[in-house]
Design a protein around this motif. Structure first.
Motif, PDB file in Angstrom:
ATOM      1  N   THR A 174      -5.690   7.985   4.785  1.00 50.27           N
ATOM      2  CA  THR A 174      -5.575   8.852   3.453  1.00 50.27           C
ATOM      3  C   THR A 174      -4.241   8.725   3.027  1.00 50.27           C
ATOM      4  OG1 THR A 174      -4.217  10.633   4.825  1.00 50.27           O
ATOM      5  CG2 THR A 174      -6.737  10.438   4.773  1.00 50.27           C
ATOM      6  N   ALA A 175      -3.988   9.109   1.708  1.00 49.33           N
ATOM      7  CA  ALA A 175      -2.686   8.896   0.848  1.00 49.33           C
ATOM      8  C   ALA A 175      -1.491   9.485   1.653  1.00 49.33           C
ATOM      9  CB  ALA A 175      -2.733   9.629  -0.460  1.00 49.33           C
ATOM     10  N   PRO A 226       0.866  -1.253  -0.027  1.00 51.07           N
ATOM     11  CA  PRO A 226      -0.019  -0.134  -0.027  1.00 51.07           C
ATOM     12  C   PRO A 226       0.791   1.361  -0.054  1.00 51.07           C
ATOM     13  CG  PRO A 226      -0.890  -1.742   1.619  1.00 51.07           C
ATOM     14  CD  PRO A 226       0.431  -2.006   1.200  1.00 51.07           C
ATOM     15  N   THR A 227       1.811   1.238   0.921  1.00 45.74           N
ATOM     16  CA  THR A 227       2.692   2.537   0.927  1.00 45.74           C
ATOM     17  C   THR A 227       3.671   2.522  -0.335  1.00 45.74           C
ATOM     18  OG1 THR A 227       3.056   2.393   3.272  1.00 45.74           O
ATOM     19  CG2 THR A 227       4.836   3.391   2.156  1.00 45.74           C
ATOM     20  N   ASN A 248      -2.507   6.963  -7.576  1.00 45.01           N
ATOM     21  CA  ASN A 248      -3.696   6.998  -6.548  1.00 45.01           C
ATOM     22  C   ASN A 248      -4.582   5.697  -6.570  1.00 45.01           C
ATOM     23  OD1 ASN A 248      -3.397  10.120  -6.103  1.00 45.01           O
ATOM     24  ND2 ASN A 248      -4.194  10.335  -8.062  1.00 45.01           N
ATOM     25  N   PRO A 249      -5.287   5.607  -5.696  1.00 43.26           N
ATOM     26  CA  PRO A 249      -5.989   4.328  -5.309  1.00 43.26           C
ATOM     27  C   PRO A 249      -6.692   3.853  -6.356  1.00 43.26           C
ATOM     28  CG  PRO A 249      -6.419   6.012  -3.272  1.00 43.26           C
ATOM     29  CD  PRO A 249      -5.657   6.642  -4.526  1.00 43.26           C
ATOM     30  N   LEU A 264      -0.746   6.920   4.293  1.00 40.82           N
ATOM     31  CA  LEU A 264      -0.267   5.799   3.839  1.00 40.82           C
ATOM     32  C   LEU A 264       1.355   5.928   3.627  1.00 40.82           C
ATOM     33  CD1 LEU A 264      -2.530   3.821   1.734  1.00 40.82           C
ATOM     34  CD2 LEU A 264      -1.407   2.916   3.665  1.00 40.82           C
ATOM     35  N   PHE A 315     -10.875   6.433  -0.563  1.00 42.67           N
ATOM     36  CA  PHE A 315     -10.314   5.906  -1.627  1.00 42.67           C
ATOM     37  C   PHE A 315     -10.681   6.764  -2.757  1.00 42.67           C
ATOM     38  CE2 PHE A 315     -10.829   2.986  -5.208  1.00 42.67           C
ATOM     39  CZ  PHE A 315      -9.662   2.354  -5.025  1.00 42.67           C
ATOM     40  N   ILE A 317       0.954   3.825  -3.236  1.00 46.41           N
ATOM     41  CA  ILE A 317       0.616   5.271  -2.982  1.00 46.41           C
ATOM     42  C   ILE A 317       1.581   6.183  -3.260  1.00 46.41           C
ATOM     43  CG2 ILE A 317       1.087   5.683  -0.460  1.00 46.41           C
ATOM     44  CD1 ILE A 317      -2.405   5.996  -2.388  1.00 46.41           C
ATOM     45  N   MET A 329      -6.229   1.594   1.493  1.00 44.54           N
ATOM     46  CA  MET A 329      -6.350   2.706   0.745  1.00 44.54           C
ATOM     47  C   MET A 329      -7.597   3.617   0.875  1.00 44.54           C
ATOM     48  SD  MET A 329      -4.317   2.151  -2.773  1.00 44.54           S
ATOM     49  CE  MET A 329      -2.536   1.751  -3.128  1.00 44.54           C
ATOM     50  N   SER A 331      -3.731  -4.659  -0.888  1.00 38.61           N
ATOM     51  CA  SER A 331      -3.116  -3.487  -1.491  1.00 38.61           C
ATOM     52  C   SER A 331      -4.169  -2.178  -1.378  1.00 38.61           C
ATOM     53  CB  SER A 331      -2.527  -3.379  -2.886  1.00 38.61           C
ATOM     54  OG  SER A 331      -1.355  -4.366  -2.891  1.00 38.61           O
TER      55      SER A 331
END
Length: 468
Positions: free
Chosen positions: A260-261, A31-32, A39-40, A264, A181, A35, A256, A252
């Motif tokens: 929030t982005a 996920p990190t 974007n998700p 993350l 998301f 991101i 998200m 993954s």
């Protein structure tokens, strides 16, 4: 010396070998990693594109395992059969060194995670190096006593490490918030830092992470001589792909919609941070971090089985020095295992650096790049075979797509890594020169080009013209 009768791997052990090999640290960090580049919604689309691309490679491996079951050296054998001894050796060497860098990435992430749990009592770089060395030689001892025994331990670890991932999926679904998301302007503005990044660049940026996540899908192919039944190799590869793809997309994407982005991007263990925002709180975070440590140790064990095995097969085919085909009384390539560990011990010096995240990122990207070269050669061999033996339009199309996807992935991973990999390929030239199979005139020219590219790449890196 009394030789112990070798035990073969059944379908279940082959599946857990593949799943255990693929699921290392990448899934916990994905996920990190994603991101920061996409974007998700773009990350989800990238997974679908990447999944289809990997599927074409899986189908090539499956078809080759069915029609060429005698080629039990996997991706090395495919490259050798299709393009000659030296190209086959480079497929092995790239894959082998990719495994080495991948293992170093696992150990780097292991200690990064462990330090995040220790708070103010974090281990120093020297202690991380000592701890990593103990893990390496401990696994050398375990593997020494037999692949079947190690595969049973790997199966247990694989089941254990999947459990916390399933917990993230189940709990995360209820904590998922669509408004987090669905970030605004997702096709043009990167939510993590509000910079302008096109949709295409987001997809390309995500691809290096995605391909790293799937490294190991060929594990059963590489270990095919150990399989109880040759037909289980392709079957295990298909089943494992489906399991891992579903799990990876879920793991993954769900965080998200919880963090929030920006949140993350700033966490070292994203799944732990995601669970800490659920009803499980701190306990959920701790479960994930322990699960990550177990997962990394499990993936490392899988690669300890695969690495010496492919070196053995290459030596057996006379493309590596004879010593690499020496086996101990447990049918384990003992010399190859020791050399494999010594090389990793040298590379483990990166743990003496304070920038573990940087070391992890460079190691896994270089590992993915080296492995992709071997994937490309396998796909091209599949295409060559499909044309030569007229295997049907369906397989021809799959082989073409697998080849194109491999090329695309090499470019998406970063041309600086592709160029830097020439240094690693050049370092393998003396090994092939010392093998029983001697270079042809064309192979000597190819080796000279690789050596020159390696020297140029090294000069550019030293002068700061190439940076990672």
């Amino acid at each position: 010396m009394i030789k112990v009768k070798e035990k073969k791997l059944n379908l279940f052990l082959l599946i857990t070998l593949i799943v255990g090999t693929i699921i290392g640290g990448g899934i916990f960090n994905s996920p990190t990693d994603l991101i920061l580049k996409a974007n998700p919604m773009a990350a989800l689309i990238a997974w679908l594109i990447g999944g289809l691309g990997i599927l074409t490679l899986v189908l090539v491996f499956y078809k080759l395992s069915v029609i060429k079951p005698e080629m039990n050296g996997g991706i090395y054998t495919y490259a050798k059969e299709g393009f000659g001894n030296y190209v086959g050796f480079n497929s092995f060497w790239g894959y082998w060194m990719g495994a080495v860098f991948g293992n170093i990435a696992f150990i780097s992430l292991f200690f990064k995670t462990l330090n995040s749990m220790l708070g103010s009592h974090q281990l120093s770089p020297l202690m991380c190096f000592i701890g990593g060395s103990i893990i390496l030689w401990g696994y050398t001892a375990i593997t020494w006593f037999g692949v079947h025994e190690a595969s049973i331990l790997n199966a247990v670890i694989t089941i254990i490490k999947i459990l916390p991932l399933l917990l993230v999926v189940v709990i995360g679904i209820f904590a998922f918030q669509p408004h987090i998301f669905n970030v605004p302007d997702w096709t043009t503005v990167l939510a993590v830092n509000q910079t302008h990044v096109s949709f295409g660049n987001q997809i390309s940026g995500a691809m290096s992470t995605i391909v790293w996540c799937f490294v190991g899908i060929e594990a059963a192919v590489s270990m095919s001589r150990r399989a109880s039944r040759p037909r289980d190799v392709g079957k295990a590869t298909i089943i494992s792909f489906v399991i891992v793809l579903v799990l990876y997309i879920s793991i993954s994407i769900i965080p998200m919609g919880i963090l929030t982005a920006k949140e993350l991007s700033q966490t070292s263990v994203p799944l732990a941070a995601a669970l800490s925002h659920t009803a499980l709180g701190v306990a959920g975070s701790l479960i994930i971090k322990i699960g990550l440590l177990v997962s990394l140790l499990g993936a490392l064990l899988s690669w300890f089985m695969i690495g010496p095995e492919i070196a053995y097969v290459t030596s057996y085919d006379r493309d590596m020095p004879r010593a690499f085909k020496i086996v101990n009384r447990h049918s384990v390539p003992g010399f190859a295992l020791i050399v494999y560990t010594i090389i990793m011990q040298g590379c483990l010096l990166v743990l003496l650096l304070p920038q573990l995240q940087t070391a992890y990122t460079i190691a896994y990207t270089l590992a993915a790049t080296m492995t992709l070269v071997a994937y490309l050669l396998s796909a091209l061999y599949g295409l060559k075979l499909a044309i030569r033996e007229n295997l049907g339009i369906g397989f021809k199309l799959i082989a073409i797509l697998a080849s194109l996807y491999s090329v695309y992935m090499l470019v998406a991973s970063g041309l600086e890594y592709v160029f830097a990999s020439a240094i690693i390929f050049a370092l393998g030239i003396p090994l092939f020169a010392g093998a029983p199979n001697k270079m042809s005139k064309k192979e000597k020219w190819l080796a000279a080009v690789i050596a020159l590219a390696g020297v140029i790449a090294l000069i550019l890196i030293i002068n700061g013209k190439i940076s990672f």
